[in-house]
Design an enzyme around this catalytic site. Sequence first.
Site, short mmCIF file in Angstrom:
data_model
loop_
_atom_site.label_atom_id
_atom_site.label_comp_id
_atom_site.label_asym_id
_atom_site.label_seq_id
_atom_site.Cartn_x
_atom_site.Cartn_y
_atom_site.Cartn_z
N SER B 136 16.69 76.85 19.90
CA SER B 136 17.30 77.96 19.18
C SER B 136 16.10 78.85 19.89
O SER B 136 15.85 79.09 21.18
CB SER B 136 17.33 78.30 17.86
OG SER B 136 17.86 79.55 17.58
N HIS B 178 22.95 79.01 20.95
CA HIS B 178 23.82 79.29 20.01
C HIS B 178 25.26 79.97 20.88
O HIS B 178 25.79 80.78 20.41
CB HIS B 178 23.81 80.08 18.98
CG HIS B 178 22.47 79.71 18.05
ND1 HIS B 178 22.75 78.89 16.89
CD2 HIS B 178 21.22 80.01 17.96
CE1 HIS B 178 21.84 78.65 16.21
NE2 HIS B 178 20.60 79.39 16.90
N GLU B 205 25.19 74.91 20.47
CA GLU B 205 24.56 74.29 19.29
C GLU B 205 24.90 72.71 19.51
O GLU B 205 25.74 72.11 20.10
CB GLU B 205 25.25 74.73 17.87
CG GLU B 205 24.78 76.29 17.53
CD GLU B 205 25.53 76.85 16.43
OE1 GLU B 205 25.94 76.08 15.55
OE2 GLU B 205 25.22 78.14 16.31
#
Lengths: 287, 287
Positions: B136, B178, B205
Amino acid sequence: MCPAPVPENTQRGFIIPIGGGEDRERERQIHRRFVDMSGGAQADIIVIPTASQLDETGPDYHRIFSDLGAGKVEYLPIARRADCDNPQFAEMLDRATGIFMTGGNQLRLSTIIGGTLVAQKIRRRNAAGIPVAGTSAGASIMSEHMVAGGPSNSSPAEGNISLAPGMGLTNAVIIDQHFTQRNRLGRLLTASSYNPFLIGLGVDEDTAAFIGPDNVFEVVGSGTVTVVDASQLTHSSMWDASAGEALSLLGLRIDVLGQGCRYDLTARQAYPPDEHAHFCSLPVSGD
Amino acid sequence: MCPAPVPENTQRGFIIPIGGGEDRERERQIHRRFVDMSGGAQADIIVIPTASQLDETGPDYHRIFSDLGAGKVEYLPIARRADCDNPQFAEMLDRATGIFMTGGNQLRLSTIIGGTLVAQKIRRRNAAGIPVAGTSAGASIMSEHMVAGGPSNSSPAEGNISLAPGMGLTNAVIIDQHFTQRNRLGRLLTASSYNPFLIGLGVDEDTAAFIGPDNVFEVVGSGTVTVVDASQLTHSSMWDASAGEALSLLGLRIDVLGQGCRYDLTARQAYPPDEHAHFCSLPVSGD
């Protein structure tokens, strides 16, 4: 269903999928172009509000198109299949110079009008040269293969799109709407990759593809039309992927077309504004 | 910032951006590969939990990597720039065999460690052959140009992405995470089109790109890595578009890579699983 045959010495009418959520209050450039193309003060526009279950949908479009100078606007109150046999509706469609299908639920629209006299008239009138526009659900139903549903926000995966037979005004494309706003690239990639002959059109809100008789379309509106061309795929894991497994799709070509760009669906070629103007380009708006 | 120079007779270590939300409880195949690659029972893994403001982030990863058989796992409690001057941290990074940057906020991470001894050590250790993974926010910061923010669910448009200087482990790509889940294609297209030399990597993800020293990466995980290659753009309206206006971008190439697919960032070429295996392919997991 294949497109209805185009009569000799005739050109098919424009097919105008709109991604939903179009501007109805300010410039209304998509509706304006549709009204102009339908004949302006001489227009006789028929609205099919069947996808919607709201009573105000028909009257709303009556107001919009009348405000934009359409000579005559009527809507057909079709709520069940039996309504489609009304011979008066067939006569109205026979003299229409433009047909508009509203948003709502495309399966409601296809289950009510599919295979009826009304659907047959819409197909034949388009083949005879009359423009047919549709927004949201009304856009989805236009193609031979219709996107009936499927999750937004997903990677391409077998089974993440539901296809159903559409109205078949065109079989060159498969149309998805509210495209960027609802993150539908994953499911459109799935649809295009099921059989790469199909070009995927992802139409944003307040945006339309004006598909001419020569299968070249021009983009009008504030968003984009995303074209997915899977014909050059070098690898797809579609056929041996498990249900729900993320797919590999190598060699996709994507064009993101804003206002004024054109795309030739036969040559699979995109053009910037000011290139590839052609004989069936859009009429210039009256103001 | 350009990547640190690779010492003679050395190969750069793997760079492993992960799209966030990775499986931490079940198969943990991404973490498992990272632990194996870091030396397994001989591994000495340093976790940088700085992007997160949660106290449990460091201990969580300590547990995960230890469960997966890492010989030694420590995390650096860096909460402000002054912490980065701690000579003990520099020593720990000097002997690390794997470095992992957690999720959180990439601007927090870049503003706290950018330009410090800790950042310098991470860059040099990677150049010296040590794998560096990040999830992330920890993935975003890896590239020279870092995606700092920007709206999801948007069409490509000038100004719909905020770029900031990243850590510069690689300058071949710009990384977004994401990716499918948050509908970030629009902003990644914007980033790639700002300057088409940059390849856009959109990492889903629970998915990672293991980028080898030869700049070929392999996909591991349950989602996909979307590669945006704008180098063949035939038209872009970027330079003369108004702020917020939808862009036209014609001639984009997109590859959607699932588990096992590879992509050569130098040749800009995608390969299905079982093709293009090469000298720096991933070690086989121990179980």
